[in-house]
Structure formats: C-alpha cells, structure tokens
Design a protein around this motif. Sequence first.
Motif, PDB file in Angstrom:
ATOM      1  N   GLN A   1       0.797  -1.220   0.000  1.00  0.00           N
ATOM      2  CA  GLN A   1       0.000   0.000   0.000  1.00  0.00           C
ATOM      3  C   GLN A   1       0.838   1.282   0.000  1.00  0.00           C
ATOM      4  N   ILE A   2       1.987   1.269   0.666  1.00  0.00           N
ATOM      5  CA  ILE A   2       2.816   2.470   0.725  1.00  0.00           C
ATOM      6  C   ILE A   2       3.850   2.497  -0.398  1.00  0.00           C
ATOM      7  N   LEU A   3       4.568   1.376  -0.587  1.00  0.00           N
ATOM      8  CA  LEU A   3       5.552   1.336  -1.683  1.00  0.00           C
ATOM      9  C   LEU A   3       4.931   0.931  -3.016  1.00  0.00           C
ATOM     10  N   ASN A   4       3.674   0.450  -2.983  1.00  0.00           N
ATOM     11  CA  ASN A   4       2.940   0.066  -4.201  1.00  0.00           C
ATOM     12  C   ASN A   4       3.647  -1.021  -5.004  1.00  0.00           C
ATOM     13  N   LEU A   5       4.248  -1.985  -4.307  1.00  0.00           N
ATOM     14  CA  LEU A   5       4.851  -3.135  -4.993  1.00  0.00           C
ATOM     15  C   LEU A   5       3.807  -4.246  -5.142  1.00  0.00           C
ATOM     16  N   PRO A   6       3.711  -4.872  -6.304  1.00  0.00           N
ATOM     17  CA  PRO A   6       2.730  -5.943  -6.493  1.00  0.00           C
ATOM     18  C   PRO A   6       3.049  -7.152  -5.615  1.00  0.00           C
ATOM     19  N   LYS A   7       2.064  -7.613  -4.874  1.00  0.00           N
ATOM     20  CA  LYS A   7       2.228  -8.839  -4.096  1.00  0.00           C
ATOM     21  C   LYS A   7       2.022 -10.021  -5.034  1.00  0.00           C
ATOM     22  N   THR A   8       2.981 -10.944  -5.053  1.00  0.00           N
ATOM     23  CA  THR A   8       2.910 -12.060  -6.001  1.00  0.00           C
ATOM     24  C   THR A   8       2.603 -13.394  -5.340  1.00  0.00           C
ATOM     25  N   GLY A   9       2.618 -13.452  -4.012  1.00  0.00           N
ATOM     26  CA  GLY A   9       2.307 -14.720  -3.353  1.00  0.00           C
ATOM     27  C   GLY A   9       2.607 -14.648  -1.871  1.00  0.00           C
ATOM     28  N   GLU A  10       2.329 -15.737  -1.175  1.00  0.00           N
ATOM     29  CA  GLU A  10       2.596 -15.798   0.252  1.00  0.00           C
ATOM     30  C   GLU A  10       2.582 -17.239   0.741  1.00  0.00           C
ATOM     31  N   VAL A  11       3.265 -17.488   1.836  1.00  0.00           N
ATOM     32  CA  VAL A  11       3.114 -18.706   2.621  1.00  0.00           C
ATOM     33  C   VAL A  11       2.454 -18.226   3.909  1.00  0.00           C
ATOM     34  N   PRO A  12       1.141 -18.479   4.082  1.00  0.00           N
ATOM     35  CA  PRO A  12       0.394 -17.876   5.190  1.00  0.00           C
ATOM     36  C   PRO A  12       1.104 -18.005   6.537  1.00  0.00           C
ATOM     37  N   GLY A  13       1.259 -16.849   7.188  1.00  0.00           N
ATOM     38  CA  GLY A  13       1.883 -16.828   8.496  1.00  0.00           C
ATOM     39  C   GLY A  13       3.391 -16.942   8.490  1.00  0.00           C
ATOM     40  N   GLN A  14       4.009 -17.066   7.295  1.00  0.00           N
ATOM     41  CA  GLN A  14       5.450 -17.259   7.244  1.00  0.00           C
ATOM     42  C   GLN A  14       6.165 -16.306   6.290  1.00  0.00           C
ATOM     43  N   MET A  15       5.644 -16.129   5.078  1.00  0.00           N
ATOM     44  CA  MET A  15       6.366 -15.360   4.072  1.00  0.00           C
ATOM     45  C   MET A  15       5.423 -14.575   3.177  1.00  0.00           C
ATOM     46  N   LEU A  16       5.936 -13.451   2.671  1.00  0.00           N
ATOM     47  CA  LEU A  16       5.239 -12.653   1.672  1.00  0.00           C
ATOM     48  C   LEU A  16       6.188 -12.420   0.507  1.00  0.00           C
ATOM     49  N   PHE A  17       5.636 -12.406  -0.712  1.00  0.00           N
ATOM     50  CA  PHE A  17       6.437 -12.199  -1.900  1.00  0.00           C
ATOM     51  C   PHE A  17       5.936 -10.970  -2.662  1.00  0.00           C
ATOM     52  N   PHE A  18       6.881 -10.126  -3.087  1.00  0.00           N
ATOM     53  CA  PHE A  18       6.546  -8.942  -3.868  1.00  0.00           C
ATOM     54  C   PHE A  18       7.465  -8.872  -5.084  1.00  0.00           C
ATOM     55  N   ASP A  19       6.959  -8.218  -6.129  1.00  0.00           N
ATOM     56  CA  ASP A  19       7.775  -7.984  -7.320  1.00  0.00           C
ATOM     57  C   ASP A  19       8.295  -6.557  -7.282  1.00  0.00           C
TER      58      ASP A  19
END
Length: 214
Positions: free
Chosen positions: A113-131
């Motif tokens: 929301q602040i840096l406006n990087l696209p979120k590409t995936g996640e491992v719930p509760g463990q990891m977030l992925f952005f491009d």
Amino acid sequence: MSDKIDAQLSPNANLEQLKNQAKRLLKDAKAKNPHAKRRLERAKLETEQPKLADAQTVIARENGFSTWTDLKRSLESSTPESSSSSYQLSIENIDQIWLDSTDLEATEHFYSQILNLPKTGEVPGQMLFFDCGGTKLLLGKAETCRPNSILYLKTGDSESDIQATYNSLKNQGVKVGDSPHCIAQNWNGSDHWIAFFHDPSGNQLALKTNVPTQ
C-alpha cells in the motif's frame, strides 16, 4: 525409501565448505529462521531442537546423498583430477532478496500500500512475496530483524521525483532519514541523490535517483 533430494554435488565442492554450510544452517535453525526450518522439515528432521548431525544430513540430501557419511565418502574417493573441473559458474541475475519481518500484517501494508509493490504470493503466516521491477522481494517471519544490506529503490530521474516520493513516505508515518540530497556526481555525468527510510520491521531502505546534470 531414500529422503535425498534430486540434486548433484558441485564439482568444486569440498568438505570444509560443506561443514561450514551445516554450521550456518544449525545457527539459523536455532534462531528460528523459517527458511532453515523448512529445509529441515523437507528432509524430515528435527526442527525444534536440531543438532549438527541434522544440519549435516540436510546438506547431504540437498547435494544428492542420503547421509552425511555417503557425502564424505564420495568426496574422499574423488581424485584430484576428478574434483577439478573446467565448470564455469553461470549467474544470470539476482533471483530474490530476503528481508526479515517481525509483523507480516504491517509488512504487507507497507510494501503493497505504501511502496505500491505488487504482491505475487505468500506462505500464510510465514512469508510474503513482492515484485520489485522484476526482482522477487521475500519478507519472511522472524522474531527479530537482523542487520540487512541496504536496498536502493529507484525513483524518477529528477530532484522533484525523489522529493515527492520522500514526502509521501513521511506523510504516511514512515520512519525517514534526512531529506533527499546529492552525495556525489556519478561517472556518467549525473548527480547521485539518495534518501533513507525504514520499513515496519526496521529494515533500512533507500530511495535513489541519478539526476542528469544541466
């Protein structure tokens, strides 16, 4: 049934390097690093109170062997001629960059929301992925945020672009450093401008632009 992973030992591998890899893995696992924990889980080994033998087994299986003993025997049986090789590394690019996150919810809001990087995936509760312009940025859950290398995020090629981006971050409550400023003239004849800021976990980031000289 073997738990080894379909992999092949590098022709340049040596036992001392592999021992050090196992020690680093054990240290990360004891520090509750989620990536280290997943490596142990993948090899079906102890994750709560891992021992050096567990970490060595992971290294062995990631290199195509069922046990650390099998790996050692393979290295010890290699002749100097067979262990040396004309193999050349082929590094194409940076595939992904890891940063620690002490609060995944705050991290997701900040990067999407602040840096406006696209979120590409996640491992719930463990990891977030952005491009980030073609490079994968991985934010992994951690108890504490370790010191990190600074990621320089490129803005538009003008003083007004980097200043506007800095102002936007500051107005949204982001912890920022000094206002954008020129620190040097680049070799290509442009002025090198930067401004530092932090994400919610404390990772240091920076805005960067090269402003063409008049």
